[in-house]
Design an enzyme around this catalytic site. Structure first.
Site, PDB file in Angstrom:
ATOM      1  N   ARG A  83      13.814  -3.368  -5.016  1.00  0.00           N
ATOM      2  CA  ARG A  83      12.465  -3.444  -5.547  1.00  0.00           C
ATOM      3  C   ARG A  83      12.536  -3.551  -7.065  1.00  0.00           C
ATOM      4  O   ARG A  83      13.467  -3.055  -7.698  1.00  0.00           O
ATOM      5  CB  ARG A  83      11.674  -2.189  -5.174  1.00  0.00           C
ATOM      6  CG  ARG A  83      11.536  -1.955  -3.677  1.00  0.00           C
ATOM      7  CD  ARG A  83      10.685  -3.025  -3.004  1.00  0.00           C
ATOM      8  NE  ARG A  83       9.353  -3.088  -3.552  1.00  0.00           N
ATOM      9  CZ  ARG A  83       8.354  -2.262  -3.204  1.00  0.00           C
ATOM     10  NH1 ARG A  83       8.561  -1.295  -2.344  1.00  0.00           N
ATOM     11  NH2 ARG A  83       7.163  -2.407  -3.738  1.00  0.00           N
TER      12      ARG A  83
ATOM     13  N   PRO B  10       0.826  -1.214   0.000  1.00  0.00           N
ATOM     14  CA  PRO B  10       0.000   0.000   0.000  1.00  0.00           C
ATOM     15  C   PRO B  10       0.853   1.255   0.000  1.00  0.00           C
ATOM     16  O   PRO B  10       1.834   1.358   0.737  1.00  0.00           O
ATOM     17  CB  PRO B  10      -0.794  -0.122   1.307  1.00  0.00           C
ATOM     18  CG  PRO B  10      -0.843  -1.571   1.574  1.00  0.00           C
ATOM     19  CD  PRO B  10       0.469  -2.115   1.102  1.00  0.00           C
ATOM     20  N   GLU B  11       0.469   2.196  -0.830  1.00  0.00           N
ATOM     21  CA  GLU B  11       1.204   3.457  -0.907  1.00  0.00           C
ATOM     22  C   GLU B  11       0.408   4.542  -0.186  1.00  0.00           C
ATOM     23  O   GLU B  11      -0.640   4.279   0.398  1.00  0.00           O
ATOM     24  CB  GLU B  11       1.483   3.779  -2.369  1.00  0.00           C
ATOM     25  CG  GLU B  11       2.205   2.622  -3.050  1.00  0.00           C
ATOM     26  CD  GLU B  11       2.834   2.954  -4.382  1.00  0.00           C
ATOM     27  OE1 GLU B  11       3.072   4.135  -4.671  1.00  0.00           O
ATOM     28  OE2 GLU B  11       3.102   2.004  -5.149  1.00  0.00           O
TER      29      GLU B  11
ATOM     30  N   LYS C  87       3.252   6.088   5.013  1.00  0.00           N
ATOM     31  CA  LYS C  87       2.655   4.763   4.967  1.00  0.00           C
ATOM     32  C   LYS C  87       2.314   4.237   6.360  1.00  0.00           C
ATOM     33  O   LYS C  87       1.957   3.069   6.512  1.00  0.00           O
ATOM     34  CB  LYS C  87       3.597   3.789   4.251  1.00  0.00           C
ATOM     35  CG  LYS C  87       3.901   4.183   2.808  1.00  0.00           C
ATOM     36  CD  LYS C  87       4.850   3.191   2.177  1.00  0.00           C
ATOM     37  CE  LYS C  87       5.258   3.619   0.766  1.00  0.00           C
ATOM     38  NZ  LYS C  87       6.195   2.660   0.140  1.00  0.00           N
TER      39      LYS C  87
END
Length: 291
Positions: free
Chosen positions: A281, A35-36, A84
């Site tokens: 990432r 989730p951003e 976040k």
């Protein structure tokens, strides 16, 4: 708030289409959508609607360190996001700090609804109307509100927060001019809330290669401004759309599209790991449109 606002935040909703087998092999687990800032902001708003201004009648913390904590009788004053991170504050000067990380989610249900036994539940906060249930939360902490700076004080300006300061975000990015821009914008110490989806999409729309050093990015001001506008555009809706189309498979420019033609030039979208081993990432970019 009515029953139609019952929440179910599952991270799979942020993977816009099923990945092809080749993409699964290439991207691996690190492509799983975290989730951003927009999703966390929306989660905080829903938690605030369900909990703020009401006295807690249930507090069930299912993590060993805080298993004996009891916040019943305290009134929730607000639930907010910080990048976040989620912060639920009470009138007793207590903050419940949570972070969804990879697999967490919050669900809000009517207080009258029975909560089934589930080993994934980490936290339940309830009042006489609603109960907020946290599943697989990556972080659960209960701390004095005055101690929040030690937990989230390292974060940069929040793209969706009242502290948003684009000049400060740009200053922090420029502090390490040799760092690849793709790494720098993901570093929450620079600007809080941007994640892998918005990193890839922002850099594509600005025509910037993820490996270009920060010091060689011509207009960081425009890049930072675009990142904020993308999060703002998506914070009130489910799903993340950067192309303007909400049709399945058309929501993003490059994210999740490894090997597929660039929507602008037709060049196959490339993907590679970026960052240190512990923080690496998967990055998506068009080698023709992004230089």
């Amino acid at each position: 708030m009515n029953v139609s606002l019952v929440l179910l935040f599952e991270h799979q909703a942020h993977i816009h289409r099923p990945l092809r087998e080749a993409e699964r092999r290439e991207a691996g687990r690190r492509l799983a959508a975290v989730p951003e800032g927009d999703v966390v902001w929306r989660t905080a708003r829903r938690l605030h609607e369900a909990l703020a201004g009401r006295v807690l009648t249930r507090c069930d913390v299912r993590v060993p360190r805080f298993a004996t904590a009891n916040l019943t009788g305290q009134t929730v004053t607000e639930a907010i996001s910080r990048g976040k991170h989620l912060l639920i504050r009470t009138d007793a000067g207590v903050t419940v700090h949570t972070h969804l990380r990879m697999d967490g989610s919050w669900r809000v249900r009517p207080a009258s609804e029975r909560v089934p036994g589930n080993h994934r539940i980490r936290l339940i906060l309830g009042n006489d109307t609603w109960q907020a249930i946290g599943y697989l939360l990556g972080i659960v902490e209960i701390l004095p509100t005055t101690a929040e700076p030690a937990t989230v004080g390292h974060l940069g300006p929040d793209l969706l927060g009242p502290d948003w300061d684009p000049a400060e975000a740009e200053r922090r990015l420029r502090a390490n001019p040799s760092r690849p821009i793709g790494e720098a914008v993901l570093d929450q110490r620079n600007l809080a809330g941007i994640g892998n989806v918005y990193k890839a999409e922002t850099l594509f729309l600005r025509g910037v290669n993820p490996w270009r050093p920060v010091g060689e990015v011509a207009d960081l001001t425009a890049l930072v401004d675009l990142a904020k506008r993308l999060l703002e555009a998506n914070k009130d809706r489910f799903g993340q759309v950067t192309t303007g189309s909400r049709r399945r498979g058309e929501e993003t420019w490059v994210y999740g599209r490894a090997g597929r033609p660039c929507r602008r030039c037709g060049t196959p979208v490339r993907t590679a790991d970026q960052g240190s081993d512990s923080e690496s990432r998967v990055t998506f970019w068009c080698p023709h449109c992004q230089t």
